[in-house]
Write a protein that holds these residues in place. Structure first.
Motif, PDB file in Angstrom:
ATOM      1  N   ASN A   1      22.729  43.937  45.982  1.00 24.14           N
ATOM      2  CA  ASN A   1      23.550  43.320  44.943  1.00 24.14           C
ATOM      3  C   ASN A   1      24.779  42.671  45.548  1.00 24.14           C
ATOM      4  O   ASN A   1      25.403  43.233  46.439  1.00 24.14           O
ATOM      5  CB  ASN A   1      24.024  44.383  43.950  1.00 24.14           C
ATOM      6  CG  ASN A   1      22.876  45.053  43.252  1.00 24.14           C
ATOM      7  OD1 ASN A   1      22.253  45.957  43.774  1.00 24.14           O
ATOM      8  ND2 ASN A   1      22.560  44.578  42.065  1.00 24.14           N
ATOM      9  N   THR A   2      25.111  41.512  45.017  1.00 22.99           N
ATOM     10  CA  THR A   2      26.345  40.863  45.478  1.00 22.99           C
ATOM     11  C   THR A   2      27.495  41.322  44.593  1.00 22.99           C
ATOM     12  O   THR A   2      27.290  41.794  43.483  1.00 22.99           O
ATOM     13  CB  THR A   2      26.242  39.332  45.403  1.00 22.99           C
ATOM     14  OG1 THR A   2      26.052  38.952  44.043  1.00 22.99           O
ATOM     15  CG2 THR A   2      25.097  38.820  46.245  1.00 22.99           C
ATOM     16  N   GLN A   3      28.692  41.165  45.123  1.00 20.27           N
ATOM     17  CA  GLN A   3      29.887  41.543  44.388  1.00 20.27           C
ATOM     18  C   GLN A   3      30.627  40.283  43.916  1.00 20.27           C
ATOM     19  O   GLN A   3      30.580  39.252  44.578  1.00 20.27           O
ATOM     20  CB  GLN A   3      30.843  42.326  45.296  1.00 20.27           C
ATOM     21  CG  GLN A   3      30.278  43.611  45.846  1.00 20.27           C
ATOM     22  CD  GLN A   3      30.355  44.743  44.848  1.00 20.27           C
ATOM     23  OE1 GLN A   3      29.603  44.765  43.879  1.00 20.27           O
ATOM     24  NE2 GLN A   3      31.251  45.660  45.074  1.00 20.27           N
ATOM     25  N   ARG A   4      31.299  40.417  42.827  1.00 25.98           N
ATOM     26  CA  ARG A   4      32.233  39.406  42.299  1.00 25.98           C
ATOM     27  C   ARG A   4      31.683  37.978  42.285  1.00 25.98           C
ATOM     28  O   ARG A   4      30.932  37.629  41.392  1.00 25.98           O
ATOM     29  CB  ARG A   4      33.555  39.473  43.072  1.00 25.98           C
ATOM     30  CG  ARG A   4      34.231  40.831  42.940  1.00 25.98           C
ATOM     31  CD  ARG A   4      35.455  40.953  43.780  1.00 25.98           C
ATOM     32  NE  ARG A   4      35.162  41.044  45.200  1.00 25.98           N
ATOM     33  CZ  ARG A   4      34.807  42.167  45.810  1.00 25.98           C
ATOM     34  NH1 ARG A   4      34.753  43.295  45.157  1.00 25.98           N
ATOM     35  NH2 ARG A   4      34.532  42.171  47.089  1.00 25.98           N
ATOM     36  N   THR A   5      32.003  37.170  43.311  1.00 29.05           N
ATOM     37  CA  THR A   5      31.663  35.741  43.248  1.00 29.05           C
ATOM     38  C   THR A   5      30.190  35.453  43.520  1.00 29.05           C
ATOM     39  O   THR A   5      29.752  34.314  43.398  1.00 29.05           O
ATOM     40  CB  THR A   5      32.488  34.934  44.276  1.00 29.05           C
ATOM     41  OG1 THR A   5      32.338  35.568  45.544  1.00 29.05           O
ATOM     42  CG2 THR A   5      33.941  34.904  43.902  1.00 29.05           C
TER      43      THR A   5
END
Lengths: 104, 138
Positions: free
Chosen positions: B127-131
């Motif tokens: 999973n990517t974070q924030r942007t």
């Protein structure tokens, strides 16, 4: 020596100090195996890279730090000696200097 | 660069180039579709909501120091935020070879996954974070 940093994740924490590491992995993109590089890492980032055997803390950095501290202490001591000079001592020194210079 | 056969994808996980241990990659760029349907139309209407990009990588397992498990397990165990970079080829970044980068976290990791006689592989969804993923061509 390569100066580099792990981007994005670190940007949020502005006061992380760069430290010197030795690259152990052939696949590390921030430096070649055996290189000493400077990275600004959070504690967990450092831990993950150390545990993975990707990098290790550069041994020389401790010696360098010790030298740096020693130099700072020496400088502080010199400064302290200067500060201890009283006005009377300063006058004496000025008089002595005047007497040593020929009349003119 | 014209049509592309994937032969030389460039995949860097937390600063380590693991391209030679990955045989499948999927970048999923996803935004929530927040529904704004009203009585004014005959169908559904949506606006873009939060990003929730992921990347799915299939690694050929390797438990040697500084290889797949040595990189992934500490990231999972220490809950570390790390960066991922993916390019279609290992050539320099350019308009024909963009790089996709993101800050990620690893919530699921199966160090061993396979049957007798299989090549030990592990599929990891990150999973990517924030942007989310950002694309750069320079």
């Amino acid at each position: 020596m390569t100066k580099n940093a792990i981007p994005a994740a670190v940007k949020r924490v502005e006061d992380i100090v760069e430290r010197e590491y030795e690259v152990l992995s052939k696949k590390f993109v921030h430096g070649k195996q055996g290189d000493k590089i400077k990275l600004a890492l959070t504690d967990v980032q450092e831990l993950s890279l150390l545990q993975g055997g990707i990098i290790k803390k550069a041994e020389t950095s401790t010696e360098d730090d010790a030298k740096k501290v020693a130099t700072e202490v020496e400088t502080d001591e010199k400064a302290a000696v200067k500060q201890v000079t009283t006005p009377a001592q300063a006058d004496n020194a000025a008089t002595a200097e005047k007497e040593s210079t020929p009349n003119g | 660069m014209g049509k592309l056969v994937l032969k030389d994808c460039y995949i860097v996980v937390n600063g380590t180039n693991l391209s030679d241990h990955v045989d499948a990659v999927t970048l999923d760029l996803v935004k929530d579709g927040v529904e704004t349907t009203s009585f004014s139309g005959g169908g559904r209407e949506r606006v873009a909501g939060l990003k929730d990009d992921t990347v799915e990588l299939t690694f050929q397992s390797d438990f040697a120091p500084a290889s797949v498990d040595a990189v992934l397990y500490p990231l999972y165990d220490n809950e570390t935020e790390f960066t991922i970079e993916v390019r279609p080829t290992s050539s320099a970044v350019g308009t024909a070879n963009p790089k996709y980068t993101a800050t990620c976290v690893l919530f699921e990791y199966a160090p061993l996954d396979g049957k007798v006689g299989d090549l030990a592989e592990t599929k990891v969804k990150i999973n990517t974070q924030r942007t989310g993923f950002t694309k750069a061509t320079a």
